[in-house]
Write an enzyme that holds these catalytic residues in place. Structure first.
Site, short mmCIF file in Angstrom:
data_model
loop_
_atom_site.label_atom_id
_atom_site.label_comp_id
_atom_site.label_asym_id
_atom_site.label_seq_id
_atom_site.Cartn_x
_atom_site.Cartn_y
_atom_site.Cartn_z
CG ASN A 83 35.62 36.67 40.24
OD1 ASN A 83 35.95 37.23 39.29
ND2 ASN A 83 34.69 37.26 40.86
CG ASP A 84 39.51 33.73 35.21
OD1 ASP A 84 40.46 33.06 35.89
OD2 ASP A 84 38.93 33.24 34.00
CB CYS A 85 37.47 39.78 37.20
SG CYS A 85 37.18 39.17 35.63
#
Ligand code: GLC
Ligand code: GLC
Length: 816
Positions: free
Chosen positions: A486-488
């Site tokens: 999850n890049d975020c």
């Protein structure tokens, strides 16, 4: 509501009205020259890199949407009326219209007042050009005089510069026109050794290369002055906006069809042979002229189009299933496989949502994409693996992205996403299982592309595993670094500056943020590593990896368990994320999927509980949302995830990439109904009938469908370039239908709902052909109880490897 239908026989999606909710696109090209094309002929082309070698212009977020394309205009020279057979850009109401998006080609056609215009667009295999085969038919009872204009607008090569540096750009544009061929040569006099060409097979009435002359001042592509008047101006561009258009006059008897071939292409010359005569400033056209001459011939076009269709028949023929479910069959056999190949070619660069300017090739993305195409193009997968591994850092860590043209790690995007290295292990394991080609492990591969640092690829895998072990947090879970899958989820970022990138901003030191997701991923990767090491006779590494997997499993089952589901993470301060204790974001999908896929909790009831929690808290009719409750405030300590309005993207959107992990987990936990149910919820073909809600293309997966907290619940975005393609392909073909390549054979392990009967599969594997029949009566559930290969019963459900080349086997599997 639908905007078209599938034509499975021809492997096409047929769009029957032009005003689809969004542009519904397709891809042209297979190796180096690529394009995107919408159902109304919008889109653009590029050579290898959508930013650095852009041939034509396209305008994102324009009104109307989807402007800039491969436009053809027809003009009735009796009445002066004109229109575009692809509807855009004139938007004239047509008598009929269809766009057939096929594999690597699109056919867009329509009829207007008895004149039919139809264009086939495609890129021949191994060529750096695209063909537009335009057919104009007079279906009237009287003769017709028709003017045809083709058109494209050249991009000044570097797409970002082209969109920004106007003080320079408005003075640099240059073309040459010779024998009716329009050559775009901006910057050719100096450092570029490439140019574009735009050619037409018919005798010309005229041409244009300056946009303002073609369109007329203050006019748009919807009403070019040249088309309105029916006369080209033979304009030659100096600066401003170079474009290309040919004017062809057609006389058509009643019932007559005429064919015009148009080529748009890219050509390079050797640095020391750019000009002809030498010393002049005229493009040397020696190399390109024969290519142009060849493809302007109708018979050649016909033949290379057939070659393209055969190429796809070959690729898709490696796995074909016949299940009786049209949604499963057409996705597995055609569209999902095709989408996987497109992600192989494009990574995340060019789509309706990716501008071709932004992103290089992701380290994790590319490894996951591989899972979906390794069986179709194993040799290219091998090359891809070696490219990716060569960008790995000596620590085992990775640049998050690399550039396709240079194949080097991208410093601007940085590294430190602590999940990245594990995906390399999974990618290589998938390649080994598919091909049995252990020689890849011996390939010398550098670190950070530095010559002299080469080690065998095997050592890269070892360092990938070690990378995690060197970065464990207080709970024995992997430190998250910048983020994980999850890049975020940016637990060390604490960004308070507008516009700052959450992915690259300097992280705050000294935290203890850990990821349960990486814990699950690590267990999966370490077990793969153990198997690879064991086969290689490296007992020490095999034991190390297996022990590490066992220790990590323990850590996940203790610190990573919340009572009813797996926790998500621990933040910078060591506070739990994804727990009942949290006010928002109590449960996340990623660890439920990935931990179970890794086998965690299957034996002790945790998997059952976690899956029940997913059903209760995260599942919606449109798919499974990422987290719940959605974040309604910005959480400084969580990062970008809480910047998205609730229901979108990583904040409680249905992030489709993650759904197949749950499908696989359900299959592993022996819940066939649930596995298939989730599969069908996001299957684009199933969603075709709610196209007005879904809005994206019904033939490919989108990255995201708006979640239950969004006002547009069910609306898809970011279609095409997503890890969703590979993972859904894996879930349905390997875990639900259960046909799985393994090191020692082909596993036949379907997990099917009671109301399904049997099915047939044909699969090429390690050079042999397997015709597999799974026998199952409706009402029956359970796993394969009996298996015969070539009529001989074998124990277990693993079909052994072939012993010689070109063998073929009949496999019968009996469920129940
Ligand atoms: C995007 C990225 C992918 C990432 C995902 C979740 O799809 O390409 O790498 O895992 O978002 O943030
Ligand atoms: C944004 C997106 C995420 C994507 C990332 C790429 O964070 O939400 O999906 O992976 O940008 O840099």
């Amino acid at each position: 509501m639908r905007y078209g239908h599938f034509d499975d026989e021809r492997r096409e999606y047929v769009i029957t009205r032009p005003d689809t909710p969004l542009p519904w696109i397709n891809y042209l090209g297979n190796e180096a020259y690529f394009g995107i094309i919408s159902n109304t002929a919008g889109g653009y082309s590029f050579y290898r890199d959508a930013r650095l070698r852009r041939l034509t212009r396209y305008r994102y977020n324009n009104a109307p949407l989807d402007l800039g394309g491969r436009y053809v205009y027809l003009r009735d020279d009796e009445s002066g009326e004109y229109w575009s057979p692809s509807w855009q850009p004139t938007q004239r109401e047509l008598d009929d219209y269809s766009c057939r998006h096929g594999l690597g080609y699109s056919i867009i056609g329509s009829t207007y007042k008895g004149i039919r215009g139809e264009t086939l667009y495609f890129v021949p295999l191994a060529e750096n050009l695209e063909v537009w085969r335009i057919r104009v038919t007079n279906a009237r009872t009287t003769p017709a005089r028709i003017s045809l204009f083709d058109s494209i607008e050249f991009c000044l090569w570097e797409a970002l510069e082209d969109n920004t540096n106007f003080q320079r750009n408005y003075s640099t544009g240059q073309v040459e026109v010779e024998d009716g061929v329009i050559y775009h040569k901006t910057e050719y006099r100096e450092r570029r050794d490439h140019f574009a060409f735009f050619a037409c097979s018919a005798p010309l009435a005229g041409f244009d290369t300056q946009r303002e002359d073609f369109l007329g001042p203050y006019r748009g592509w919807d009403r070019p002055i040249v088309v309105e008047r029916g006369a080209a101006t033979d304009s030659v561009a100096h600066g401003w906006q170079p474009m290309g258009s040919h004017h062809v006059k057609l006389e058509l008897a009643p019932g007559e069809t005429k064919e015009v071939i148009v080529l748009l292409g890219y050509q390079e010359n050797p640095k020391d042979d750019k000009f002809d005569p030498p010393g002049s400033q005229t493009i040397n056209k020696k190399r390109v002229k024969p290519v142009i001459a060849r493809y302007l011939q109708p018979a050649v076009v016909e033949r290379v189009f057939t070659d393209l269709r055969d190429y796809w028949t070959g690729l898709l023929g490696i796995l074909q299933v016949h299940t009786g479910s049209e949604h499963v069959d057409r996705m597995v056999n055609i569209w999902n496989a095709y989408q996987c190949m497109v992600t192989f070619n494009m990574s995340r660069s060019a789509s309706g949502f990716e501008s071709g300017i932004g992103r290089g090739m992701g380290f994790r993305d590319s490894n996951q994409d591989l899972l979906g195409f390794v069986h179709m193009v194993p040799a290219r997968a091998r090359e891809r693996i070696l490219d990716i591994a060569a960008t790995q850092l000596p620590t085992g860590g990775a640049y998050h992205q690399y550039q396709p043209l240079t194949k080097r790690g991208n410093n601007d995007v940085g590294g430190g996403f602590n999940d990245d290295p594990a995906w390399l292990v999974l990618g290589v394991a998938a390649y080994l299982k598919e091909t049995g080609d252990a020689s890849i492990l011996e390939e010398p591969v550098p670190y950070d592309n530095q010559p002299g640092t080469e080690t065998p690829l095997y050592e890269h895998l070892r360092r990938s595993i070690q990378y995690t072990l060197d970065r464990l947090g207080p709970h024995g879970l992997p430190l998250i670094g910048r983020a994980d899958w999850n890049d975020c989820l940016n637990l060390n970022c604490f960004s308070e500056t507008p516009g700052e990138s959450f992915q690259t901003t300097e992280n705050k030191e000294g935290g203890v943020a850990e990821s349960v997701f990486i814990g699950g991923l690590f267990v999966l990767a370490a077990n793969e590593m153990a198997a690879v090491a064991e086969r290689r006779g490296d007992a020490a590494e095999a034991a190390l990896a297996a022990d590490a997997a066992a220790a990590m499993t323990k850590a996940v089952e203790t610190a990573g368990w919340d009572g009813d589901w797996f926790r998500r993470a621990y933040d910078y301060f060591g506070r739990v994320v994804g727990s009942k204790e949290c006010a928002e974001g109590q449960i996340f999908i990623e660890p439920q999927g990935m931990c179970i896929v890794a086998g965690i909790g299957l034996e002790n009831g945790m998997a059952e509980k976690a899956l029940a929690s997913v059903r209760e808290r995260l599942a919606t009719p449109h798919g499974i949302v990422l987290n719940n409750p959605a974040f309604t405030y910005y959480h400084l300590e969580l990062g970008e995830i809480s910047t998205y309005p609730q229901g979108y993207k990583e904040n409680a959107g249905i992030f489709c990439h993650t759904n197949p992990w749950v499908m696989i987990a359900e299959a592993m936990a022996d819940h066939p109904e649930a596995a298939l149910d989730y599969y069908m919820r996001i299957n684009p073909s199933v969603r075709e009938e709610i196209s007005e809600v879904h809005r994206c293309e019904p033939y490919v997966y989108a990255q995201m469908i708006a979640g239950k907290d969004a006002p547009t619940h069910g609306e898809a975005k970011n279609s095409w370039l997503s890890g969703t393609a590979a993972w859904n392909f894996v879930a349905i073909s390997q875990w639900i239908l259960g046909i799985r390549a393994e090191h020692d054979g082909l596993r036949i392990d379907p997990v099917l709902p009671a109301d399904w009967g049997g099915f047939k599969v044909s699969r090429w594997f390690r050079g042999a052909k397997y015709e597999i029949t799974v026998h199952k009566s409706t009402g029956v559930t359970g796993r394969v109880a009996r298996l015969t290969v070539g009529g001989r019963e074998i124990s277990g459900n693993l079909v052994p490897l072939p012993t010689g080349p070109d063998e073929s086997f009949d496999v019968e599997a009996f469920v129940g």
